[in-house]
Design an enzyme around this catalytic site. Structure first.
Site, PDB file in Angstrom:
ATOM      1  CG  HIS A   2      -0.257   0.332   2.486  1.00  0.00           C
ATOM      2  ND1 HIS A   2       0.459  -0.610   3.170  1.00  0.00           N
ATOM      3  CD2 HIS A   2      -0.148   1.479   3.194  1.00  0.00           C
ATOM      4  CE1 HIS A   2       0.981  -0.071   4.255  1.00  0.00           C
ATOM      5  NE2 HIS A   2       0.628   1.206   4.296  1.00  0.00           N
TER       6      HIS A   2
HETATM    7  C1  UD1 Z   1      -2.258   5.421   5.811  1.00  0.00           C
HETATM    8  C2  UD1 Z   1      -0.969   5.950   6.451  1.00  0.00           C
HETATM    9  C3  UD1 Z   1       0.109   4.886   6.341  1.00  0.00           C
HETATM   10  C4  UD1 Z   1      -0.353   3.570   6.878  1.00  0.00           C
HETATM   11  C5  UD1 Z   1      -1.637   3.169   6.190  1.00  0.00           C
HETATM   12  C6  UD1 Z   1      -2.172   1.867   6.707  1.00  0.00           C
HETATM   13  C7  UD1 Z   1      -0.543   8.346   6.293  1.00  0.00           C
HETATM   14  C8  UD1 Z   1       0.293   9.375   5.623  1.00  0.00           C
HETATM   15  N1  UD1 Z   1      -0.479   7.124   5.756  1.00  0.00           N
HETATM   16  O1  UD1 Z   1      -2.001   5.238   4.426  1.00  0.00           O
HETATM   17  O2  UD1 Z   1       1.236   5.319   7.085  1.00  0.00           O
HETATM   18  O3  UD1 Z   1       0.653   2.601   6.669  1.00  0.00           O
HETATM   19  O4  UD1 Z   1      -2.607   4.203   6.415  1.00  0.00           O
HETATM   20  O5  UD1 Z   1      -3.304   1.472   6.009  1.00  0.00           O
HETATM   21  O6  UD1 Z   1      -1.214   8.656   7.254  1.00  0.00           O
HETATM   22  N2  UD1 Z   1      -9.418   4.513   1.636  1.00  0.00           N
HETATM   23  C9  UD1 Z   1     -10.625   3.861   1.593  1.00  0.00           C
HETATM   24  N3  UD1 Z   1     -11.193   3.480   2.776  1.00  0.00           N
HETATM   25  C10 UD1 Z   1     -10.628   3.725   3.980  1.00  0.00           C
HETATM   26  C11 UD1 Z   1      -9.389   4.397   4.005  1.00  0.00           C
HETATM   27  C12 UD1 Z   1      -8.789   4.778   2.842  1.00  0.00           C
HETATM   28  O7  UD1 Z   1     -11.185   3.615   0.527  1.00  0.00           O
HETATM   29  O8  UD1 Z   1     -11.205   3.350   5.014  1.00  0.00           O
HETATM   30  C13 UD1 Z   1      -8.759   4.878   0.370  1.00  0.00           C
HETATM   31  C14 UD1 Z   1      -9.067   6.265  -0.109  1.00  0.00           C
HETATM   32  O9  UD1 Z   1      -9.142   6.239  -1.493  1.00  0.00           O
HETATM   33  C15 UD1 Z   1      -7.850   7.059   0.317  1.00  0.00           C
HETATM   34  C16 UD1 Z   1      -6.741   6.032   0.194  1.00  0.00           C
HETATM   35  O10 UD1 Z   1      -7.358   4.796   0.552  1.00  0.00           O
HETATM   36  O11 UD1 Z   1      -7.623   8.171  -0.478  1.00  0.00           O
HETATM   37  C17 UD1 Z   1      -5.569   6.289   1.080  1.00  0.00           C
HETATM   38  O12 UD1 Z   1      -5.956   6.468   2.450  1.00  0.00           O
HETATM   39  P1  UD1 Z   1      -5.044   7.361   3.425  1.00  0.00           P
HETATM   40  O13 UD1 Z   1      -5.557   7.291   4.809  1.00  0.00           O
HETATM   41  O14 UD1 Z   1      -4.868   8.718   2.837  1.00  0.00           O
HETATM   42  O15 UD1 Z   1      -3.639   6.676   3.332  1.00  0.00           O
HETATM   43  P2  UD1 Z   1      -3.195   5.139   3.388  1.00  0.00           P
HETATM   44  O16 UD1 Z   1      -2.608   4.766   2.097  1.00  0.00           O
HETATM   45  O17 UD1 Z   1      -4.291   4.282   3.941  1.00  0.00           O
END
Ligand code: UD1
Length: 381
Positions: free
Chosen positions: A205
């Protein structure tokens, strides 16, 4: 003593769970649990609260997804009135996600000291958003709770005074050890029709692996060869699913894309795997404790104890190197790793004890390396 405890994204939940259990056992402490809503899908959040018996959050800020600036700013704007209303003695944050740094920054600016659990980890790679979050959070925290010895050296090098630093072990491993029996009863292997030690597990991820089309392509070249040898079970993070959907080279018969799993099923799947391939931070630590070979698809790690003491090998993104390392793991003997110091199930109790002792004297502490004997003393007193 009243704490505000913050969580926001999936890896935070297994770190706060034992802290919440430890606080619940104490008559002299209470916690207001704030979920920022950074992760919001049921399988990325609610399921973990149920499985890990974390009390429902008192507040959910509902920030959701966004750019780094938007997400961080939104958390800051929404946590500020909560901190003003609750007036806690301290705010406790864990890990290195955007919610961590946002709440730490807001809290110190209100004069509320911050406790950072999982302080001191450094990958040395400032292109990782988490590295920036770690550096900033550590610089402004009053209590820095370190999970492995490298953290002590890193913080000393950055000029953090020793009296703020406490080597307590790893709260995520507290959760792993206390959920072991439950996860052993998971039926996930039967549901996926795989046999113990006859499959690999993959998680991916990191933006540097999945948002960069070329890097993802190189990983898929390695995975194409590995899935010809062993089925690869791939619980797909939502960030990654969208990227894979666009690619023909991700359609491989032995690469089995499944929805994100809950904690108990995932731990069962990992503990019976022949091999884990990952770019996660926490999974490097969990495989070390479980004695499962782990190939980390990155060039660096902020968790060097998993390499020097555990079962973790950094393999980067070169397809030949990844494939060769995977074959070595599948065909060779299991790695003889050892469990790092203080990863013994007692970290959360140490954190809570230190924070409770320092009430009102946040600037006057001394460095403490809290071990079993000290814990027994605490318990006797
Ligand atoms: C975040 C953390 C990362 C951690 C990871 C674990 C930061 C900078 N990054 O990354 O350190 O290792 O979480 O999972 O804080 N999304 C969904 N559903 C959800 C959550 C996210 O669909 O419940 C999708 C959305 O499109 C979103 C993308 O995932 O834009 C990324 O989510 P985000 O929380 O921004 O970062 P992660 O890649 O999950």
């Amino acid at each position: 003593m009243k704490l505000v405890v913050v969580c926001g994204a999936r890896p935070n939940f297994m770190k706060i769970a034992p802290i919440m259990w430890a606080i619940q056992k104490r008559a002299d402490m209470s916690a207001v649990l704030v979920h920022t809503g950074q992760h919001y899908d049921r399988k990325m959040s609610e399921l973990f609260f149920e499985e890990l018996r974390i009390p429902a959050p008192d507040v959910n800020l509902g920030v959701g997804s966004g750019s780094h600036a938007a997400q961080t700013a939104d958390v800051m704007k929404k946590i500020e009135p909560i901190l003003i209303e609750e007036r806690p003695d301290a705010t406790l944050v864990v890990g290195d996600v955007n919610s961590t740094v946002a709440c730490a920054l807001t809290s110190v600016k209100l004069g509320i000291p911050v406790a950072h659990v999982e302080a001191g980890l450094r990958s040395g790679d400032r292109s990782m958003p988490e590295e920036i979050n770690r550096i900033v959070t550590d610089a402004i925290s009053e209590w820095l709770f370190v999970s492995e010895r490298s953290g002590l050296e890193n913080l000393r090098r950055e000029g953090i005074p020793d009296h703020r630093v406490h080597f307590v072990g790893n709260t995520m491993i507290d959760t792993l050890l206390s959920c072991r029996d439950q996860s052993d009863r998971s039926t996930i292997l039967a549901e996926l029709a795989v046999a113990p030690k006859k499959y690999a597990v993959l998680t991916l991820h990191r933006p540097s692996n999945v948002d960069d089309a070329e890097a993802l392509g190189r990983l898929l070249v390695a995975l194409r060869r590995i899935q010809e040898e062993v089925p690869v079970i791939f619980p797909v993070h939502p960030r990654t699913r969208a990227k894979l959907a666009e690619r023909e080279d991700a359609k491989l018969p032995g690469l089995r894309l499944i929805d994100p799993l809950g904690y108990l099923d995932f731990m069962k799947l990992v503990s019976d795997a022949a091999l884990v391939l990952t770019d996660s931070g926490g999974i490097q630590e969990e495989t070390t404790v479980l004695g499962v070979p782990c190939l980390t698809l990155r060039d660096n790690t902020e968790r060097p104890a998993t390499v020097s003491e555990g079962t973790n090998v950094l393999v980067g993104r070169d397809p030949d190197r990844i494939f060769d390392a995977a074959m070595d793991s599948l065909r060779g003997p299991r790695p003889a790793g050892r469990v790092p110091e203080l990863w013994d199930g007692g970290a959360a109790a140490r954190v809570v004890e230190v924070v409770s002792k320092h009430k009102g004297t946040a600037n006057k502490g001394v460095t403490s390396i809290v071990g079993r004997s000290e814990m027994q003393e605490f318990q006797q007193n």
